[in-house]
Design a protein around this motif. Structure first.
Motif, short mmCIF file in Angstrom:
data_model
loop_
_atom_site.label_atom_id
_atom_site.label_comp_id
_atom_site.label_asym_id
_atom_site.label_seq_id
_atom_site.Cartn_x
_atom_site.Cartn_y
_atom_site.Cartn_z
N LEU A 1 0.82 -1.20 0.00
CA LEU A 1 0.00 0.00 0.00
C LEU A 1 0.86 1.26 0.00
CD1 LEU A 1 -2.72 -0.92 2.66
CD2 LEU A 1 -2.71 -1.38 0.19
N GLU B 1 1.89 5.02 1.29
CA GLU B 1 2.03 5.59 2.64
C GLU B 1 0.92 6.59 2.90
OE1 GLU B 1 6.02 6.33 4.48
OE2 GLU B 1 6.60 6.49 2.37
N THR C 1 -5.64 7.87 3.78
CA THR C 1 -6.72 8.19 4.71
C THR C 1 -8.06 8.10 4.02
OG1 THR C 1 -6.55 10.56 4.26
CG2 THR C 1 -5.28 9.71 6.11
N THR D 1 -7.47 6.13 9.21
CA THR D 1 -6.36 5.59 8.43
C THR D 1 -6.81 4.41 7.57
OG1 THR D 1 -4.76 6.25 10.12
CG2 THR D 1 -4.09 4.50 8.61
N CYS D 2 -6.33 4.41 6.34
CA CYS D 2 -6.55 3.27 5.46
C CYS D 2 -5.26 2.44 5.45
CB CYS D 2 -6.91 3.72 4.05
SG CYS D 2 -7.12 2.35 2.89
N ASN D 3 -5.30 1.33 6.16
CA ASN D 3 -4.14 0.45 6.21
C ASN D 3 -4.53 -0.94 5.74
OD1 ASN D 3 -5.62 -0.59 8.34
ND2 ASN D 3 -4.34 0.33 9.92
N ALA D 4 -3.62 -1.89 5.88
CA ALA D 4 -3.87 -3.24 5.39
C ALA D 4 -5.09 -3.86 6.05
CB ALA D 4 -2.63 -4.11 5.61
N ASP D 5 -5.26 -3.65 7.35
CA ASP D 5 -6.42 -4.23 8.03
C ASP D 5 -7.73 -3.69 7.47
OD1 ASP D 5 -4.89 -5.82 9.71
OD2 ASP D 5 -4.79 -4.31 11.30
N ALA E 1 -2.74 -9.57 6.54
CA ALA E 1 -1.85 -8.41 6.59
C ALA E 1 -0.47 -8.88 7.03
CB ALA E 1 -2.39 -7.36 7.54
N ASP F 1 2.04 -6.74 7.21
CA ASP F 1 2.33 -5.61 8.10
C ASP F 1 1.29 -4.55 7.78
OD1 ASP F 1 3.29 -3.95 5.91
OD2 ASP F 1 5.19 -5.04 6.03
N ALA F 2 1.44 -3.36 8.36
CA ALA F 2 0.40 -2.33 8.22
C ALA F 2 0.19 -1.88 6.78
CB ALA F 2 0.75 -1.12 9.10
N ARG F 3 1.19 -2.11 5.92
CA ARG F 3 1.07 -1.64 4.54
C ARG F 3 1.13 -2.77 3.51
NH1 ARG F 3 5.54 2.37 3.26
NH2 ARG F 3 4.55 2.22 1.20
#
Length: 489
Positions: free
Chosen positions: A66, A68, A71, A77-81, A116, A118-120
């Protein structure tokens, strides 16, 4: 504030995790939401939420990195989860519903392990190889997690995504508005505000454009819109729609279980004459199972030219020297010209001794359910919509899958090519595989191939180089800037 006002024949807010081929709905989705990838103007896949991706050699594991600092419009926040919540939701068996066919996305993602790293980083581990997964993920719109409960309750009135425009208002039967989202990851849209306006009449949409009430008018009348060609300050753009207008053959039983009769019917058609007679030129003849815009089709012009002598020979070889009566199921809309088309097709097929007994269906949704349940007589008027060669093959032609729109067709050579395509991650090699399938499906057609519609879009300003995206969906982010007078800013 410069605003792009778009007049269109349908105006709806829907659940983006339900499958649709409605161009007016998809352009609204594309304004407010992103997936991991988007369609580029040339039809390729370009980064959206994912800045890059990788597929394993066996086409079973896809990894997406993803961007960086992504939003949502609500500031979260738009993250992997967050991405995974939407992907899992769209992959449920009760989602992905389209007219007559539930669980469209479930058949591809239902058995996938989506995690996921990680977060990205999002990893999708598929149960089966699928080198064309991006065909699915381009519609994998990501909804803000905080809005999911509302969507689960059936409230779709406030879309919250990460797209180029932030939703402002929806007035049912009138308009939808959005304001440019400064936190969007891509190039800033040229127009500060977007406004979709409902106008069901094509002539009125064109009049709105000319009067300056709209800067874009979609789905104009093909003939009437020629008036824009001679009017200074307006552009008329004609796009091939990849939806294929066809008749599905019931290949399970009856006359079309015989390949010779399927091919004879296709060889008896003068498709250009049908286009001229039924839709006044607003289409291009179709000589294969997908359009020229589809991946893997390099030459869709030949292979099924009209040949009445060969068509008659095939019918005679199948035991029908004295003619053949076909039972035809025909809806009264979608396509709206279905009844006129059926009359015109019968006139042409009568030249080889085929006549029709037509059964009309006024309830279009019930008709689609009937087709899905294989309650078709000999053939039925239908369409094929995905801009995905793989999806058409997998959902409609592969006898092993027995998809919603599969009606008994079986070709083991084509199925071997489908399996090869699943595993082949090299685009050029996979395209060659699908071209081979295209040729086989000209020789042994599962459907009666007719035409691809043309869509006319009118724009304010002199725009000789403006083109619709190959999926024939209006990309609001690619629109030129408009002032209040419709002139490029």
């Amino acid at each position: 504030m410069n605003t792009a006002t778009i007049a269109q024949p349908r105006l709806r807010l829907e659940d983006p995790h339900d499958c649709t081929d409605a161009n007016d709905v998809l352009c609204v989705f594309d304004a407010f939401f992103d997936g991991l990838v988007r369609y580029g103007q040339d039809g390729s896949y370009v980064p959206a939420l994912a800045e890059r991706w990788h597929v394993s050699d066996d086409a079973r594991t896809w990894t997406f990195r993803l961007r960086e600092a992504l939003t949502f419009h609500d500031g979260t926040t738009c993250n992997a989860d967050a991405v995974i919540l939407s992907l899992r939701r769209m992959s449920r068996a009760d989602k992905g519903y389209t007219l007559g066919a539930p669980g469209v996305w479930h058949q591809y993602l239902g058995d996938a392990l989506i995690t996921a790293l990680d977060a990205r980083t999002v990893e999708i581990a598929l149960a089966r190889p699928m080198a064309d997964l991006l065909d699915i993920l381009v519609y994998g719109y990501v909804i803000a997690p905080g809005a999911l409960d509302r969507y689960e309750g059936g409230d779709v009135s406030v879309p919250i995504g990460t797209g180029p425009y932030r939703f402002e208002s929806f007035h049912a039967g009138h308009d939808i508005t959005g304001r440019r989202f400064d936190g969007w990851h891509g190039k800033k849209p040229a127009n500060e505000q977007i406004r979709f306006v409902f106008e069901p009449d094509a002539g009125r949409r064109q009049a709105m454009l000319v009067a300056g009430e709209a800067q874009v008018a979609n789905s104009l009348d093909f003939q009437l819109s020629h008036a824009l060609d001679g009017t200074d300050g307006f552009a008329r753009a004609v796009s091939l729609v990849p939806v294929s207008i066809i008749y599905l053959f019931n290949s399970t039983s009856g006359p079309f279980a015989d390949q010779r009769i399927r091919r004879a019917a296709n060889l008896a058609l003068d498709r250009q004459a049908l286009v001229d007679m039924v839709v006044a030129g607003a289409a291009r003849p179709l000589t294969g199972f997908v359009s020229p815009a589809h991946f893997g089709v390099t030459d869709a012009t030949g292979g099924l030219e009209r040949d009445l002598a060969e068509a008659k020979r095939l019918l005679a070889a199948a035991g029908h020297t004295d003619g053949l009566v076909i039972e035809v199921d025909c809806p009264t809309r979608l396509p709206d010209e279905a009844e006129a088309l059926t009359t015109a097709v019968e006139q042409q097929l009568s030249e080889i001794g085929i006549s029709f007994r037509v059964h009309r269906h006024e309830d279009r949704e019930a008709y689609a359910h009937g087709v899905r349940l294989k309650q078709v007589r000999d053939m039925c008027v239908f369409d094929s919509s995905p801009l995905s060669t793989f999806r058409v093959l997998a959902e409609k032609i592969d006898a092993r899958a027995r998809g919603s729109w599969w009606l008994g067709y079986h070709n083991s050579e084509v199925e071997q090519l489908i399996d090869q395509g699943r595993r082949t991650t090299n685009d050029a090699a996979r395209g060659a595989i699908y071209e081979n399938a295209f040729r086989l499906l000209q020789k042994d057609p599962p459907w009666l191939y007719l035409y691809n519609p043309l869509r006319v879009t009118g724009l304010a300003g002199d725009r000789p180089n403006w083109r619709m995206r190959p999926d024939a969906v209006l990309d609001v982010n690619a629109l030129p800037g408009f002032s209040s007078e419709g002139i490029m800013s």
